[in-house]
Scaffold this motif. Structure first.
Motif, PDB file in Angstrom:
ATOM      1  N   ASP A 213      31.957  44.987  33.140  1.00 27.81           N
ATOM      2  CA  ASP A 213      31.945  43.891  32.098  1.00 27.81           C
ATOM      3  C   ASP A 213      33.316  43.260  32.351  1.00 27.81           C
ATOM      4  N   ALA A 214      34.595  44.030  32.301  1.00 31.00           N
ATOM      5  CA  ALA A 214      35.746  43.322  32.735  1.00 31.00           C
ATOM      6  C   ALA A 214      35.785  42.475  33.894  1.00 31.00           C
ATOM      7  N   ALA A 215      35.265  42.746  34.799  1.00 32.58           N
ATOM      8  CA  ALA A 215      35.275  42.049  36.293  1.00 32.58           C
ATOM      9  C   ALA A 215      34.496  40.598  35.747  1.00 32.58           C
ATOM     10  N   ALA A 216      33.354  40.783  34.940  1.00 35.74           N
ATOM     11  CA  ALA A 216      32.652  39.656  34.601  1.00 35.74           C
ATOM     12  C   ALA A 216      33.795  38.739  33.957  1.00 35.74           C
ATOM     13  N   LEU A 217      34.357  39.143  32.799  1.00 38.89           N
ATOM     14  CA  LEU A 217      35.039  38.496  32.140  1.00 38.89           C
ATOM     15  C   LEU A 217      36.203  37.820  32.707  1.00 38.89           C
ATOM     16  N   ALA A 218      36.757  38.619  33.545  1.00 37.73           N
ATOM     17  CA  ALA A 218      38.125  37.933  34.468  1.00 37.73           C
ATOM     18  C   ALA A 218      37.372  37.041  35.352  1.00 37.73           C
ATOM     19  N   THR A 219      36.446  37.129  35.984  1.00 38.52           N
ATOM     20  CA  THR A 219      35.955  36.092  36.974  1.00 38.52           C
ATOM     21  C   THR A 219      35.443  34.850  36.062  1.00 38.52           C
ATOM     22  N   GLY A 421      42.808  69.624  27.215  1.00 34.15           N
ATOM     23  CA  GLY A 421      42.377  70.356  28.326  1.00 34.15           C
ATOM     24  C   GLY A 421      43.520  71.243  28.920  1.00 34.15           C
ATOM     25  N   ASP A 422      43.028  72.159  29.671  1.00 33.14           N
ATOM     26  CA  ASP A 422      44.214  73.306  30.206  1.00 33.14           C
ATOM     27  C   ASP A 422      44.759  72.699  31.524  1.00 33.14           C
ATOM     28  N   ILE A 423      44.293  71.662  32.103  1.00 28.63           N
ATOM     29  CA  ILE A 423      44.913  71.205  33.225  1.00 28.63           C
ATOM     30  C   ILE A 423      45.492  69.929  33.002  1.00 28.63           C
ATOM     31  N   LYS A 424      46.358  69.479  33.611  1.00 31.40           N
ATOM     32  CA  LYS A 424      46.964  67.999  33.484  1.00 31.40           C
ATOM     33  C   LYS A 424      46.253  67.196  34.072  1.00 31.40           C
ATOM     34  N   PRO A 425      45.504  66.030  33.808  1.00 28.59           N
ATOM     35  CA  PRO A 425      44.685  65.143  34.205  1.00 28.59           C
ATOM     36  C   PRO A 425      45.555  64.399  35.106  1.00 28.59           C
ATOM     37  N   VAL A 426      44.659  63.902  36.260  1.00 32.85           N
ATOM     38  CA  VAL A 426      45.488  62.903  37.115  1.00 32.85           C
ATOM     39  C   VAL A 426      45.528  61.396  36.472  1.00 32.85           C
ATOM     40  N   ALA A 427      46.787  60.817  36.546  1.00 34.37           N
ATOM     41  CA  ALA A 427      47.158  59.615  35.918  1.00 34.37           C
ATOM     42  C   ALA A 427      46.246  58.644  36.350  1.00 34.37           C
ATOM     43  N   ALA A 428      45.671  57.670  35.454  1.00 33.11           N
ATOM     44  CA  ALA A 428      44.737  56.563  35.668  1.00 33.11           C
ATOM     45  C   ALA A 428      45.824  55.526  36.136  1.00 33.11           C
ATOM     46  N   LYS A 429      45.163  54.519  36.801  1.00 33.84           N
ATOM     47  CA  LYS A 429      45.878  53.246  37.285  1.00 33.84           C
ATOM     48  C   LYS A 429      45.948  52.338  36.281  1.00 33.84           C
ATOM     49  N   ALA A 430      47.376  51.965  35.903  1.00 27.66           N
ATOM     50  CA  ALA A 430      47.514  50.980  35.085  1.00 27.66           C
ATOM     51  C   ALA A 430      47.103  49.585  35.369  1.00 27.66           C
ATOM     52  N   ILE A 431      47.155  49.115  36.808  1.00 29.10           N
ATOM     53  CA  ILE A 431      46.688  47.982  37.349  1.00 29.10           C
ATOM     54  C   ILE A 431      45.716  48.225  38.211  1.00 29.10           C
ATOM     55  N   VAL A 432      44.241  47.812  37.670  1.00 28.07           N
ATOM     56  CA  VAL A 432      43.248  48.109  38.384  1.00 28.07           C
ATOM     57  C   VAL A 432      42.727  47.012  39.369  1.00 28.07           C
ATOM     58  N   ARG A 433      42.996  45.751  39.223  1.00 23.42           N
ATOM     59  CA  ARG A 433      42.390  44.883  40.346  1.00 23.42           C
ATOM     60  C   ARG A 433      43.099  43.531  39.728  1.00 23.42           C
ATOM     61  N   ARG A 434      43.128  42.633  40.888  1.00 22.24           N
ATOM     62  CA  ARG A 434      43.447  41.520  40.712  1.00 22.24           C
ATOM     63  C   ARG A 434      42.323  40.382  41.149  1.00 22.24           C
ATOM     64  N   ILE A 435      42.072  39.440  40.285  1.00 20.37           N
ATOM     65  CA  ILE A 435      40.843  38.450  40.395  1.00 20.37           C
ATOM     66  C   ILE A 435      41.613  37.198  40.528  1.00 20.37           C
ATOM     67  N   SER A 436      41.054  36.519  41.705  1.00 20.67           N
ATOM     68  CA  SER A 436      41.694  35.085  41.976  1.00 20.67           C
ATOM     69  C   SER A 436      40.561  34.201  42.267  1.00 20.67           C
ATOM     70  N   PRO A 437      40.731  32.913  42.249  1.00 15.16           N
ATOM     71  CA  PRO A 437      39.564  31.857  42.373  1.00 15.16           C
ATOM     72  C   PRO A 437      38.889  32.048  43.727  1.00 15.16           C
ATOM     73  N   ARG A 438      37.436  31.811  44.036  1.00 16.11           N
ATOM     74  CA  ARG A 438      36.985  31.850  45.014  1.00 16.11           C
ATOM     75  C   ARG A 438      37.016  30.493  45.684  1.00 16.11           C
ATOM     76  N   GLY A 439      36.982  30.850  47.068  1.00 15.14           N
ATOM     77  CA  GLY A 439      37.112  29.542  47.828  1.00 15.14           C
ATOM     78  C   GLY A 439      38.357  29.009  47.980  1.00 15.14           C
TER      79      GLY A 439
END
Length: 439
Positions: A213-219, A421-439
């Motif tokens: 959904d996020a990719a669809a909105l960004a696109t 939880g009892d184990i420290k979770p792996v840090a999630a990415k703050a920057i997930v993806r870059r979207i640029s115009p096609r073509g």
């Protein structure tokens, strides 16, 4: 063209001609289309969507419902950023002065809160005297003299969107991709920009929770913007936890001042802010590469130029001249501070971010109806991030409320929003993806 017939066509899943869309939007701006008809139109779009041509037509019609600014007299590029909204997202307050300090001009037209997300305009309204909706003359003077201005929509800029925006908030049509696209871009196109960078949030605190959904909105945003003649790219950024450790209005302004002056910077907030700044500087042509742009943005932040520009912007728009040195003296505050205590020891493994945002709304820091007044002083601070270690009874956050009962209710919501939880979770990415115009 009768409004009800246009609604009927979209309700039945038929594509609308640009003339039909323009006629309906003209009625929204003029007030000849009722609030019920606007709500029905929004719901029809929510369920049946719009093709790319319809989305471009809706965007341009809302842009053309008012004035379109021309910044050709400025000696530098004109650029801006927009976020789809989240919790603890006060990026705009730091980003605009950072980019302005690097030589661009940022006429940032922002919105109020939608649903569980905070609005940049509501944050700026926390500052006493600050004209968040100035006339065009003062808006232009502020941009020219300071390099940036963070304001709301005036009556002259995209007035159809201003009305539609408020109705969407209370009719469960916020999450529609074409409506989000047209709302964001109509304001940005009316602002006379030469380039735009979008921050599309993904996660449990965003309107778009899934990657698809996020990719669809960004696109959609990138393609419609470029189709309307505005150079645009987007970053998809994480919102599975509050972006900053503060959520509210005045408390997020305090966070922004601390960030700009170097007193305290939330790590994820810093990463997202500087990534967007670099993207804007490259898009505006000030930097030739992301690496160069990152250096420029970091220097503008660390040497104090960005903080100076923010302070000057506040003063020109009517706020206190000593705001940066004494923000706590000027910003509204409440008497009640209530600690949210951890129910168990361990590591914070997850946060239901939307619930944190709703807790702020319940305190009075957001709106349930368009006409509701916002209490700028209430909010939540010292929110622990995912990965933080905590012991039973230690604070997870601090509630700022008008009444003890409100504080206790908000504390219960925030406590339930945290998982451990009892184990420290792996840090999630703050920057997930870059979207640029096609073509």
């Amino acid at each position: 063209m009768l409004p009800q017939e246009i609604i009927r066509r979209k309700r039945d899943g038929k594509p609308l001609a640009s003339q039909e869309i323009a006629a309906f939007v003209k009625g929204i701006a003029a007030g000849t289309v009722s609030e019920g008809q606007v709500a029905a139109f929004g719901m029809a779009i929510f369920f049946n969507g719009m093709n790319r041509s319809e989305a471009v037509a809706l965007t341009l019609a809302m842009r053309d419902s008012g004035d379109v600014l021309d910044w050709s007299e400025l000696p530098g590029p004109v650029t801006d950023k927009h976020s789809t909204g989240g919790v603890g997202d006060n990026v705009s307050l730091m980003l605009a002065p950072i980019v302005a300090a690097c030589g661009a001009y940022v006429p940032m037209i922002s919105g109020r809160g939608l649903g569980h997300t905070g609005g940049t305009l509501d944050k700026m309204d926390s500052i006493p005297g600050y004209a968040s909706q100035p006339d065009l003359a003062l808006f232009r003077r502020t941009v020219r003299e300071t390099g940036c201005a963070i304001i709301g929509q005036t009556a002259d800029l995209a007035p159809a969107d201003k009305r539609f925006y408020g109705i969407r908030d209370v009719t469960a049509t916020v999450e529609s991709v074409p409506l989000i696209t047209a709302s964001i871009l109509s304001k940005k196109l009316a602002a006379g920009l030469q380039s735009l960078v979008l921050d599309v949030k993904i996660g449990n605190g965003a309107f778009m929770e899934s990657a698809r959904d996020a990719a669809a909105l960004a696109t959609s945003l990138v393609e419609v913007a470029n189709g309307a003649g505005l150079k645009t790219t987007a970053l998809i950024t994480g919102m599975n936890e509050p972006l900053a450790s503060a959520a509210g209005n005045a408390v997020e302004v305090t966070s922004a001042v601390d960030f700009l002056t170097g007193r305290f910077r939330d790590p994820r907030l810093e990463q997202v802010t500087l990534a967007l700044a670099a993207e804007m500087l490259v898009s505006a042509g000030i930097a030739a590469s992301n690496k160069q742009a990152s250096r420029l943005a970091r220097a503008a932040l660390d040497d104090g130029r960005a903080a100076e520009i923010f302070g000057r912007m506040v003063a020109v728009l009517g706020g206190p001249r000593d705001f940066m040195s004494r923000p706590q003296h000027h910003l509204p505050r409440v008497d009640i501070e209530h600690a949210v205590k951890a129910p168990r020891s361990g590591f914070v493994s997850g946060i239901s971010t939307r619930d944190v945002g709703l807790a702020v709304v319940a305190l009075g820091g957001g709106r349930k109806r368009p006409q509701d007044k916002v209490d700028h002083a209430v909010g939540i601070t010292r929110l622990l991030p995912v990965g933080a270690e905590v012991k039973t009874g230690e604070p997870l956050a601090l509630i700022h409320a008008r009444k003890g009962s409100d504080a206790e209710a908000a504390a219960a919501v925030v406590r339930a929003a945290y998982s451990f939880g009892d184990i420290k979770p792996v840090a999630a990415k703050a920057i997930v993806r870059r979207i640029s115009p096609r073509g």
